[in-house]
Motif scaffolding. Structure first.
Motif, PDB file in Angstrom:
ATOM      1  N   GLU A 180       0.838  -1.200   0.000  1.00 62.19           N
ATOM      2  CA  GLU A 180       0.000   0.000   0.000  1.00 62.19           C
ATOM      3  C   GLU A 180       0.873   1.251   0.000  1.00 62.19           C
ATOM      4  O   GLU A 180       2.023   1.224   0.434  1.00 62.19           O
ATOM      5  CB  GLU A 180      -0.927   0.007   1.213  1.00 62.19           C
ATOM      6  N   ASP A 181       0.308   2.345  -0.471  1.00 61.94           N
ATOM      7  CA  ASP A 181       1.014   3.619  -0.467  1.00 61.94           C
ATOM      8  C   ASP A 181       1.107   4.172   0.948  1.00 61.94           C
ATOM      9  O   ASP A 181       0.274   3.869   1.798  1.00 61.94           O
ATOM     10  CB  ASP A 181       0.286   4.643  -1.346  1.00 61.94           C
ATOM     11  N   LEU A 182       2.094   5.023   1.159  1.00 59.39           N
ATOM     12  CA  LEU A 182       2.279   5.637   2.466  1.00 59.39           C
ATOM     13  C   LEU A 182       1.062   6.479   2.844  1.00 59.39           C
ATOM     14  O   LEU A 182       0.626   6.471   3.980  1.00 59.39           O
ATOM     15  CB  LEU A 182       3.558   6.482   2.490  1.00 59.39           C
ATOM     16  N   GLY A 183       0.528   7.203   1.916  1.00 60.82           N
ATOM     17  CA  GLY A 183      -0.701   7.949   2.159  1.00 60.82           C
ATOM     18  C   GLY A 183      -0.530   9.249   2.911  1.00 60.82           C
ATOM     19  O   GLY A 183      -1.520   9.864   3.306  1.00 60.82           O
ATOM     20  N   ARG A 184       0.694   9.696   3.115  1.00 55.72           N
ATOM     21  CA  ARG A 184       0.926  10.978   3.789  1.00 55.72           C
ATOM     22  C   ARG A 184       2.320  11.464   3.434  1.00 55.72           C
ATOM     23  O   ARG A 184       3.177  10.690   3.017  1.00 55.72           O
ATOM     24  CB  ARG A 184       0.754  10.858   5.302  1.00 55.72           C
ATOM     25  N   SER A 185       2.534  12.748   3.618  1.00 60.68           N
ATOM     26  CA  SER A 185       3.859  13.329   3.400  1.00 60.68           C
ATOM     27  C   SER A 185       4.448  13.723   4.752  1.00 60.68           C
ATOM     28  O   SER A 185       3.727  13.823   5.754  1.00 60.68           O
ATOM     29  CB  SER A 185       3.753  14.566   2.509  1.00 60.68           C
ATOM     30  N   GLN A 186       5.730  13.977   4.778  1.00 56.54           N
ATOM     31  CA  GLN A 186       6.383  14.404   6.014  1.00 56.54           C
ATOM     32  C   GLN A 186       5.753  15.691   6.537  1.00 56.54           C
ATOM     33  O   GLN A 186       5.563  15.866   7.733  1.00 56.54           O
ATOM     34  CB  GLN A 186       7.883  14.598   5.789  1.00 56.54           C
ATOM     35  N   LYS A 187       5.398  16.591   5.615  1.00 61.25           N
ATOM     36  CA  LYS A 187       4.801  17.873   6.014  1.00 61.25           C
ATOM     37  C   LYS A 187       3.449  17.700   6.683  1.00 61.25           C
ATOM     38  O   LYS A 187       3.031  18.553   7.470  1.00 61.25           O
ATOM     39  CB  LYS A 187       4.663  18.790   4.807  1.00 61.25           C
ATOM     40  N   SER A 188       2.756  16.600   6.400  1.00 66.25           N
ATOM     41  CA  SER A 188       1.423  16.397   6.976  1.00 66.25           C
ATOM     42  C   SER A 188       1.481  15.807   8.395  1.00 66.25           C
ATOM     43  O   SER A 188       0.461  15.714   9.061  1.00 66.25           O
ATOM     44  CB  SER A 188       0.585  15.473   6.086  1.00 66.25           C
ATOM     45  N   ILE A 189       2.678  15.449   8.851  1.00 62.73           N
ATOM     46  CA  ILE A 189       2.822  14.844  10.178  1.00 62.73           C
ATOM     47  C   ILE A 189       3.075  15.946  11.203  1.00 62.73           C
ATOM     48  O   ILE A 189       4.035  16.703  11.090  1.00 62.73           O
ATOM     49  CB  ILE A 189       3.964  13.811  10.197  1.00 62.73           C
ATOM     50  N   ALA A 190       2.208  16.025  12.186  1.00 56.54           N
ATOM     51  CA  ALA A 190       2.333  17.042  13.230  1.00 56.54           C
ATOM     52  C   ALA A 190       2.767  16.383  14.538  1.00 56.54           C
ATOM     53  O   ALA A 190       2.240  15.344  14.926  1.00 56.54           O
ATOM     54  CB  ALA A 190       0.996  17.752  13.426  1.00 56.54           C
ATOM     55  N   LEU A 191       3.731  16.998  15.184  1.00 54.03           N
ATOM     56  CA  LEU A 191       4.178  16.511  16.480  1.00 54.03           C
ATOM     57  C   LEU A 191       3.286  17.112  17.563  1.00 54.03           C
ATOM     58  O   LEU A 191       3.016  18.304  17.563  1.00 54.03           O
ATOM     59  CB  LEU A 191       5.634  16.888  16.725  1.00 54.03           C
ATOM     60  N   ARG A 192       2.834  16.243  18.493  1.00 52.08           N
ATOM     61  CA  ARG A 192       1.945  16.674  19.571  1.00 52.08           C
ATOM     62  C   ARG A 192       2.376  16.005  20.868  1.00 52.08           C
ATOM     63  O   ARG A 192       2.235  14.804  21.030  1.00 52.08           O
ATOM     64  CB  ARG A 192       0.502  16.280  19.257  1.00 52.08           C
ATOM     65  N   GLY A 193       2.901  16.772  21.787  1.00 53.43           N
ATOM     66  CA  GLY A 193       3.250  16.232  23.090  1.00 53.43           C
ATOM     67  C   GLY A 193       4.605  15.552  23.132  1.00 53.43           C
ATOM     68  O   GLY A 193       5.404  15.657  22.199  1.00 53.43           O
ATOM     69  N   HIS A 194       4.823  14.853  24.240  1.00 50.22           N
ATOM     70  CA  HIS A 194       6.121  14.221  24.479  1.00 50.22           C
ATOM     71  C   HIS A 194       5.907  12.882  25.181  1.00 50.22           C
ATOM     72  O   HIS A 194       4.994  12.741  25.985  1.00 50.22           O
ATOM     73  CB  HIS A 194       6.987  15.135  25.352  1.00 50.22           C
ATOM     74  N   ALA A 195       6.752  11.920  24.870  1.00 55.73           N
ATOM     75  CA  ALA A 195       6.706  10.609  25.519  1.00 55.73           C
ATOM     76  C   ALA A 195       8.102  10.218  25.972  1.00 55.73           C
ATOM     77  O   ALA A 195       9.086  10.521  25.295  1.00 55.73           O
ATOM     78  CB  ALA A 195       6.152   9.554  24.560  1.00 55.73           C
ATOM     79  N   ILE A 196       8.175   9.550  27.109  1.00 51.64           N
ATOM     80  CA  ILE A 196       9.438   9.015  27.615  1.00 51.64           C
ATOM     81  C   ILE A 196       9.184   7.555  27.983  1.00 51.64           C
ATOM     82  O   ILE A 196       8.224   7.248  28.684  1.00 51.64           O
ATOM     83  CB  ILE A 196       9.938   9.787  28.854  1.00 51.64           C
ATOM     84  N   GLU A 197      10.048   6.674  27.497  1.00 54.55           N
ATOM     85  CA  GLU A 197       9.963   5.255  27.848  1.00 54.55           C
ATOM     86  C   GLU A 197      11.117   4.905  28.764  1.00 54.55           C
ATOM     87  O   GLU A 197      12.274   5.191  28.452  1.00 54.55           O
ATOM     88  CB  GLU A 197      10.026   4.386  26.596  1.00 54.55           C
ATOM     89  N   LEU A 198      10.802   4.297  29.891  1.00 55.34           N
ATOM     90  CA  LEU A 198      11.802   3.851  30.857  1.00 55.34           C
ATOM     91  C   LEU A 198      11.700   2.338  30.951  1.00 55.34           C
ATOM     92  O   LEU A 198      10.664   1.807  31.360  1.00 55.34           O
ATOM     93  CB  LEU A 198      11.542   4.499  32.219  1.00 55.34           C
ATOM     94  N   ARG A 199      12.759   1.644  30.574  1.00 56.44           N
ATOM     95  CA  ARG A 199      12.752   0.181  30.629  1.00 56.44           C
ATOM     96  C   ARG A 199      13.185  -0.263  32.017  1.00 56.44           C
ATOM     97  O   ARG A 199      14.307   0.010  32.439  1.00 56.44           O
ATOM     98  CB  ARG A 199      13.653  -0.395  29.552  1.00 56.44           C
TER      99      ARG A 199
END
Length: 150
Positions: free
Chosen positions: A17-36
Motif C-alpha cells: 500500500e502507499d504511504l498515504g501521507r507526506s512528512q509535512k502532513s505529520i504534526a508533532l503533539r506532546g512528548h513521551a518518555i519510555e523507561l525500561r
C-alpha cells in the motif's frame, strides 16, 4: 508523538500500500518518555534474577506499563532482564519528566534489584532534564553519582 501507529504503517507498506501521507502532513503533539525497568543492579547493571515478592505498577493519566510481572513472578537468568516498559506521555517534555518521576515513586518491585533508582537519578540529572543528552549521558550520570557518594 505523532499519533501514528508505526507498526500498522509498516504492515501496510509491506503489503504494497502507499504511504498515504507526506512528512509535512505529520504534526508533532506532546512528548513521551519510555523507561525500561530491568531486573539489574542500579549501580553495576549486573543481572538480578529471582522471585518478585511484591509488585505494584504505577498508573494514572499519561502512564502506561507494559509488563508480564506480578507478585511471585520469577525473573529467570536466561533471558532479557526487562521486567516492564514504563511509558509516560504529556503535553511537554517537562510535564513528561514530572509524570515519570511520580510514576517511578509509585513503582514497587521487591525481592529483586531493579534499575528504578537509576531512572530516578536520570530524571533529576540536569543535562537530561534540559534536553542536553547524548551517548555519554549515562557515563556522566554514573560519574556524578560516584563523585557525590564519595
Amino acid at each position: 508523538m505523532t499519533g501514528i501507529d508505526l507498526v500498522k504503517e509498516q504492515i501496510r507498506l509491506a503489503a504494497g500500500e502507499d504511504l498515504g501521507r507526506s512528512q509535512k502532513s505529520i504534526a508533532l503533539r506532546g512528548h513521551a518518555i519510555e523507561l525500561r525497568i530491568n531486573a539489574e543492579d542500579p549501580e553495576t547493571f549486573a543481572p538480578s534474577p529471582g522471585l518478585i515478592s511484591a509488585y505494584h505498577a504505577p498508573g494514572g493519566l499519561g502512564v502506561r506499563v507494559d509488563s508480564v510481572a506480578y507478585e511471585q513472578y520469577r525473573v529467570l537468568p536466561f533471558y532479557d532482564s526487562m521486567v516492564a516498559k514504563l511509558i509516560v506521555t504529556a503535553d511537554s517534555r517537562p510535564a513528561a519528566i514530572m509524570r515519570g518521576r511520580r510514576a517511578l515513586q509509585e513503582y514497587v518491585v521487591e525481592g529483586i534489584k531493579t534499575n528504578i533508582p537509576f531512572h530516578k537519578r536520570l530524571l533529576q540529572f540536569e543535562p537530561f532534564v534540559q534536553g542536553r543528552y547524548d551517548t555519554r549521558t549515562v557515563e556522566r550520570l554514573l560519574a556524578e553519582t560516584v563523585a557525590t557518594a564519595g
